[in-house]
Motif scaffolding. Structure first.
Motif, PDB file in Angstrom:
ATOM      1  N   GLN A   1      -2.422  18.166   2.557  1.00 31.54           N
ATOM      2  CA  GLN A   1      -1.766  18.511   3.818  1.00 31.54           C
ATOM      3  C   GLN A   1      -1.868  17.341   4.788  1.00 31.54           C
ATOM      4  N   GLY A   2      -0.923  17.241   5.697  1.00 31.96           N
ATOM      5  CA  GLY A   2      -1.007  16.228   6.740  1.00 31.96           C
ATOM      6  C   GLY A   2      -0.352  14.922   6.372  1.00 31.96           C
ATOM      7  N   ASN A   3      -0.648  13.898   7.169  1.00 30.60           N
ATOM      8  CA  ASN A   3       0.023  12.607   7.076  1.00 30.60           C
ATOM      9  C   ASN A   3      -0.304  11.855   5.789  1.00 30.60           C
ATOM     10  N   MET A   4      -1.593  11.758   5.490  1.00 35.53           N
ATOM     11  CA  MET A   4      -2.047  11.106   4.261  1.00 35.53           C
ATOM     12  C   MET A   4      -3.014  12.042   3.554  1.00 35.53           C
ATOM     13  N   HIS A   5      -2.845  12.179   2.241  1.00 29.72           N
ATOM     14  CA  HIS A   5      -3.708  13.113   1.512  1.00 29.72           C
ATOM     15  C   HIS A   5      -3.891  12.655   0.072  1.00 29.72           C
ATOM     16  N   ILE A   6      -4.652  13.407  -0.676  1.00 29.33           N
ATOM     17  CA  ILE A   6      -5.058  13.002  -2.019  1.00 29.33           C
ATOM     18  C   ILE A   6      -3.889  12.850  -2.980  1.00 29.33           C
ATOM     19  N   ARG A   7      -2.800  13.581  -2.732  1.00 29.10           N
ATOM     20  CA  ARG A   7      -1.636  13.504  -3.613  1.00 29.10           C
ATOM     21  C   ARG A   7      -0.504  12.656  -3.020  1.00 29.10           C
ATOM     22  N   SER A   8      -0.795  11.889  -1.984  1.00 27.98           N
ATOM     23  CA  SER A   8       0.222  10.996  -1.433  1.00 27.98           C
ATOM     24  C   SER A   8       0.641   9.970  -2.485  1.00 27.98           C
ATOM     25  N   SER A   9       1.911   9.627  -2.489  1.00 29.49           N
ATOM     26  CA  SER A   9       2.428   8.653  -3.437  1.00 29.49           C
ATOM     27  C   SER A   9       1.839   7.271  -3.175  1.00 29.49           C
ATOM     28  N   THR A  10       1.625   6.518  -4.232  1.00 25.10           N
ATOM     29  CA  THR A  10       1.195   5.122  -4.096  1.00 25.10           C
ATOM     30  C   THR A  10       2.344   4.162  -4.371  1.00 25.10           C
ATOM     31  N   GLU A  11       3.555   4.687  -4.532  1.00 28.33           N
ATOM     32  CA  GLU A  11       4.715   3.851  -4.797  1.00 28.33           C
ATOM     33  C   GLU A  11       5.078   3.044  -3.545  1.00 28.33           C
ATOM     34  N   VAL A  12       5.337   1.752  -3.730  1.00 31.19           N
ATOM     35  CA  VAL A  12       5.727   0.894  -2.616  1.00 31.19           C
ATOM     36  C   VAL A  12       7.025   1.426  -2.006  1.00 31.19           C
ATOM     37  N   GLY A  13       7.049   1.510  -0.677  1.00 31.10           N
ATOM     38  CA  GLY A  13       8.192   2.053   0.030  1.00 31.10           C
ATOM     39  C   GLY A  13       8.052   3.531   0.336  1.00 31.10           C
ATOM     40  N   GLU A  14       7.208   4.213  -0.437  1.00 25.36           N
ATOM     41  CA  GLU A  14       6.974   5.635  -0.216  1.00 25.36           C
ATOM     42  C   GLU A  14       5.573   5.897   0.325  1.00 25.36           C
ATOM     43  N   ARG A  15       4.663   5.039  -0.001  1.00 23.40           N
ATOM     44  CA  ARG A  15       3.265   5.318   0.285  1.00 23.40           C
ATOM     45  C   ARG A  15       2.925   5.210   1.769  1.00 23.40           C
ATOM     46  N   LYS A  16       1.969   6.002   2.157  1.00 23.29           N
ATOM     47  CA  LYS A  16       1.416   5.969   3.510  1.00 23.29           C
ATOM     48  C   LYS A  16      -0.068   5.698   3.377  1.00 23.29           C
ATOM     49  N   THR A  17      -0.545   4.615   4.002  1.00 19.04           N
ATOM     50  CA  THR A  17      -1.950   4.261   3.909  1.00 19.04           C
ATOM     51  C   THR A  17      -2.518   3.997   5.289  1.00 19.04           C
ATOM     52  N   GLN A  18      -3.828   3.936   5.360  1.00 20.50           N
ATOM     53  CA  GLN A  18      -4.508   3.597   6.602  1.00 20.50           C
ATOM     54  C   GLN A  18      -4.437   2.094   6.877  1.00 20.50           C
ATOM     55  N   VAL A  19      -3.914   1.335   5.945  1.00 18.95           N
ATOM     56  CA  VAL A  19      -3.732  -0.117   6.010  1.00 18.95           C
ATOM     57  C   VAL A  19      -5.050  -0.869   5.830  1.00 18.95           C
ATOM     58  N   THR A  20      -6.068  -0.562   6.621  1.00 20.74           N
ATOM     59  CA  THR A  20      -7.314  -1.333   6.560  1.00 20.74           C
ATOM     60  C   THR A  20      -8.115  -1.073   5.293  1.00 20.74           C
ATOM     61  N   ASN A  21      -7.792  -0.016   4.556  1.00 18.86           N
ATOM     62  CA  ASN A  21      -8.527   0.265   3.311  1.00 18.86           C
ATOM     63  C   ASN A  21      -7.585   0.495   2.138  1.00 18.86           C
ATOM     64  N   ALA A  22      -6.425  -0.158   2.173  1.00 18.88           N
ATOM     65  CA  ALA A  22      -5.415   0.024   1.132  1.00 18.88           C
ATOM     66  C   ALA A  22      -5.353  -1.191   0.219  1.00 18.88           C
ATOM     67  N   VAL A  23      -4.616  -1.044  -0.869  1.00 18.12           N
ATOM     68  CA  VAL A  23      -4.434  -2.138  -1.819  1.00 18.12           C
ATOM     69  C   VAL A  23      -3.039  -2.720  -1.639  1.00 18.12           C
ATOM     70  N   PHE A  24      -2.939  -4.059  -1.711  1.00 18.94           N
ATOM     71  CA  PHE A  24      -1.669  -4.744  -1.479  1.00 18.94           C
ATOM     72  C   PHE A  24      -1.460  -5.838  -2.526  1.00 18.94           C
ATOM     73  N   ARG A  25      -0.183  -6.134  -2.756  1.00 17.73           N
ATOM     74  CA  ARG A  25       0.190  -7.150  -3.754  1.00 17.73           C
ATOM     75  C   ARG A  25       0.499  -8.465  -3.055  1.00 17.73           C
ATOM     76  N   CYS A  26      -0.166  -9.523  -3.491  1.00 22.69           N
ATOM     77  CA  CYS A  26       0.053 -10.852  -2.914  1.00 22.69           C
ATOM     78  C   CYS A  26       1.259 -11.527  -3.575  1.00 22.69           C
ATOM     79  N   LYS A  27       1.634 -12.673  -3.026  1.00 22.52           N
ATOM     80  CA  LYS A  27       2.801 -13.402  -3.501  1.00 22.52           C
ATOM     81  C   LYS A  27       2.700 -13.789  -4.965  1.00 22.52           C
ATOM     82  N   ASP A  28       1.484 -14.098  -5.419  1.00 19.58           N
ATOM     83  CA  ASP A  28       1.283 -14.536  -6.804  1.00 19.58           C
ATOM     84  C   ASP A  28       1.084 -13.379  -7.776  1.00 19.58           C
ATOM     85  N   GLY A  29       1.252 -12.145  -7.301  1.00 19.97           N
ATOM     86  CA  GLY A  29       1.092 -10.987  -8.174  1.00 19.97           C
ATOM     87  C   GLY A  29      -0.308 -10.418  -8.198  1.00 19.97           C
ATOM     88  N   THR A  30      -1.257 -11.124  -7.582  1.00 22.53           N
ATOM     89  CA  THR A  30      -2.629 -10.623  -7.482  1.00 22.53           C
ATOM     90  C   THR A  30      -2.683  -9.482  -6.455  1.00 22.53           C
TER      91      THR A  30
END
Length: 380
Positions: free
Chosen positions: A201-230
């Motif tokens: 329930q709510g803005n972000m939750h355990i079943r929130s999508s992790t798909e880029v463009g769909e996902r909602k994260t807190q930003v400061t504790n999320a995972v991101f893809r760098c330019k080199d694919g790392t």
């Protein structure tokens, strides 16, 4: 002994070419995974379907501290090797039973494996998907086996300590299924407590999508893809402590990211904020971000590929890998270290029945008796 593990190894790279070759000839494995799991053991082959095979085992148990089995209860009962039978005969014995689903309940005698009992039936497999519409995730194999085995070993130690104090043996009952549920204790307890995150329930939750463009994260504790694919995993779990230094490292502001320099985080459009940070992180390589994160004290960790772990600087520095004489590559030590004993693996894994003669002699069997038992197929 996980006899089939590693059968498909490359003969030019497998840990022990001679063991791999010998076991494959007898429909076993003998590859590096077999060596990893069975290093330092001795191997005695006994046919428990024969009365004299049971007699051999019981002679072993008369001096043993611990009996470990992963046979299903009905099979143990049929052979007379169930806990109740052995405890009556060997009251000081620690009986360690490793099962798929436990020793009671409707699935007590069901087959399991860790990808069934630990991964699939506990809900872990389902939650590891990128979204509820995504296919089931990959499973690297052995995670449930290894984690439950460490739990079993710990409680065997506790049972031995109890026996030192009381003189009594006992049953140590470990199950892949229970281990998997215990691994999920954090989200499950939040579910029981009515937490909206765990109840999806709510803005972000355990079943929130992790798909880029769909996902909602807190930003400061999320995972991101760098330019080199790392991929980089940010570790700013407490938002208010990490948000300002994170946005500064990203070269932006809270106003640009959240719509205000003093945002009300419950009202932030986290999908939009995440998309913005996705774009920013993707503009530089991981090596370019590294000094920036360090300068601004942004907590992070690189998302490693498992293929790189044998060369991982931190893993090597902690002494996790051991080079056993005669093996082509290092093996992984126990993850728990003791200050008085480094528990360094000293030998490779055994061939099937490699120590039958040695162990039978230690049990007092004469050469003639051993030869007869071999002829009758009791031992090999």
């Amino acid at each position: 002994m996980s006899r089939g593990w590693g059968g498909g190894d490359d003969p030019t790279k497998t840990a022990s070419p001679s063991l791999h070759r010998a076991l494959k000839e007898r429909k076993g494995g003998g590859g590096s995974a077999y060596v990893q799991t069975n290093r330092g053991k001795r191997s005695l082959l006994v046919d428990f379907s024969k009365p004299e095979g049971i007699a051999v085992l019981k002679r072993l148990l008369s001096t043993a501290d611990v009996f470990v089995t992963n046979v299903r209860p009905k099979g143990l009962q049929k052979a007379g090797l169930d806990y109740e039978s052995l405890a009556a005969e060997f009251p000081r014995l620690i009986y360690a039973h490793f099962t798929a689903f436990g020793r009671s309940g409707p699935k007590v005698n069901d087959p399991g494996y860790d990808y069934g009992a630990w991964w699939a039936h506990t809900g872990i497999m389902d939650l590891a998907r990128s979204s509820d519409e995504a296919p089931m995730p990959r499973f690297p194999a052995g995670i449930g086996d290894n984690s439950t085995a460490v739990q079993l070993a710990g409680y065997i130690g506790l049972a031995l300590f109890h026996r030192e104090r009381t003189g009594q043996g006992q049953l140590v009952d470990a199950a892949l299924f229970r281990s998997g549920i215990a691994a999920m204790a954090h989200p499950l307890s939040q579910l029981a407590g009515g937490n909206p995150w765990a109840r999806s329930q709510g803005n972000m939750h355990i079943r929130s999508s992790t798909e880029v463009g769909e996902r909602k994260t807190q930003v400061t504790n999320a995972v991101f893809r760098c330019k080199d694919g790392t991929y980089v995993q940010l570790l700013g779990e407490t938002l208010r402590l990490h948000v300002q230094k994170t946005v500064e490292a990203l070269g932006t502001t809270q106003l640009a990211l959240f719509g205000s320099e003093q945002p009300k985080f419950k009202e932030v459009d986290w999908r939009k904020a995440t998309e913005v940070v996705d774009t920013i992180i993707a503009s530089k390589t991981f090596d370019e971000w590294l000094p920036i994160f360090q300068k601004h004290d942004v907590w992070y960790v690189r998302v490693q590929r498992f293929e790189d772990m044998f060369d991982d600087e931190q893993a090597i520095a902690t002494g996790l890998y051991a080079q056993v004489p005669g093996l082509r590559h290092p093996i992984i030590r126990s993850p728990v270290f003791l200050s008085t004993d480094n528990a360094e693996p000293r030998t490779s894994a055994p061939d099937f029945g490699e120590h039958t003669t040695q162990v039978m002699e230690e049990l007092g069997y004469s050469p003639e008796a051993l030869e007869r038992l071999r002829r009758e197929g009791v031992v090999k």
